[in-house]
Design an enzyme around this catalytic site. Structure first.
Site, PDB file in Angstrom:
ATOM      1  CE1 TYR A 188      41.097  36.258  40.512  1.00 27.36           C
ATOM      2  CE2 TYR A 188      40.007  34.848  42.271  1.00 27.36           C
ATOM      3  CZ  TYR A 188      40.073  35.516  40.774  1.00 27.36           C
ATOM      4  OH  TYR A 188      39.163  35.073  39.964  1.00 27.36           O
ATOM      5  CG  ASN A 207      43.455  33.628  33.221  1.00 29.55           C
ATOM      6  OD1 ASN A 207      44.315  33.975  32.874  1.00 29.55           O
ATOM      7  ND2 ASN A 207      42.875  33.645  34.249  1.00 29.55           N
ATOM      8  CE1 TYR A 222      46.242  27.192  38.555  1.00 31.44           C
ATOM      9  CE2 TYR A 222      44.654  28.162  36.687  1.00 31.44           C
ATOM     10  CZ  TYR A 222      45.165  28.032  38.044  1.00 31.44           C
ATOM     11  OH  TYR A 222      44.621  28.948  39.134  1.00 31.44           O
TER      12      TYR A 222
END
Length: 176
Positions: A100, A138, A145
């Protein structure tokens, strides 16, 4: 824009309160607007407790690192090895369980530096791949990624309170 180079600070048991507060804050900042408040609170009541954070910090195969910029915590990462991994628990893999960055520091390549740290750690240990789970909705994280070489290989259910959600499992194969 110049990159903001972070320093990593390994979290210890002395950092439990800070880690707990920061973990809860970033989780709610990212997901509260997308989920029912009662499900967020139900999940947080078990995932973000003093005892759980202490247990995670005391696990010899789990590591937390704060991303520091100008002596300020801007994000964090949790990586797991061996039996500390939440799903695969393979000796040749490293799991990124949490990553995060606080909203005001998005766009500064802090998440990229944290992810690269995890990949480099796995390479240094001679592991075969890095894997993680990410919520199927998300899209920004999934794109991040994918841009960094991760590919979806499976999925699993994730319970947020009484809301059954799906996490995509993604991995990046490492070259020797």
């Amino acid at each position: 824009m110049t990159d903001n180079i972070i320093t990593l600070q390994k979290a210890t048991i002395a950092d439990a309160d800070t880690l707990l507060t920061f973990s809860r804050k970033t989780f709610f900042d990212f997901f509260a607007h997308l989920n029912a408040p009662e499900n967020m609170e139900a999940y947080a009541s078990t995932a973000f407790t003093q005892q759980k954070i202490q247990d995670e910090l005391n696990n010899p195969d789990s590591y937390f690192y704060f991303a520091m910029l100008d002596d300020q915590i801007t994000g964090y990462i949790k990586i797991n090895l061996n039996a500390a991994q939440t799903e695969l628990q393979e000796s040749q893999s490293l799991e990124v369980e949490r990553i995060y960055v606080v909203a005001e520091h998005h766009g500064k390549k802090i998440g990229y530096q944290l992810l690269n740290f995890a990949i480099q750690t796995a390479q240094d240990k001679g592991l075969q791949y890095v894997w993680l789970g990410v919520w199927e909705h998300n899209h920004k994280a999934i794109g991040f990624y994918e841009k960094n070489g991760f590919k979806v290989f499976s999925s699993h259910p994730f319970m947020l309170g009484n809301d059954k959600q799906t996490d995509l499992l993604m991995k990046k194969e490492l070259t020797k």
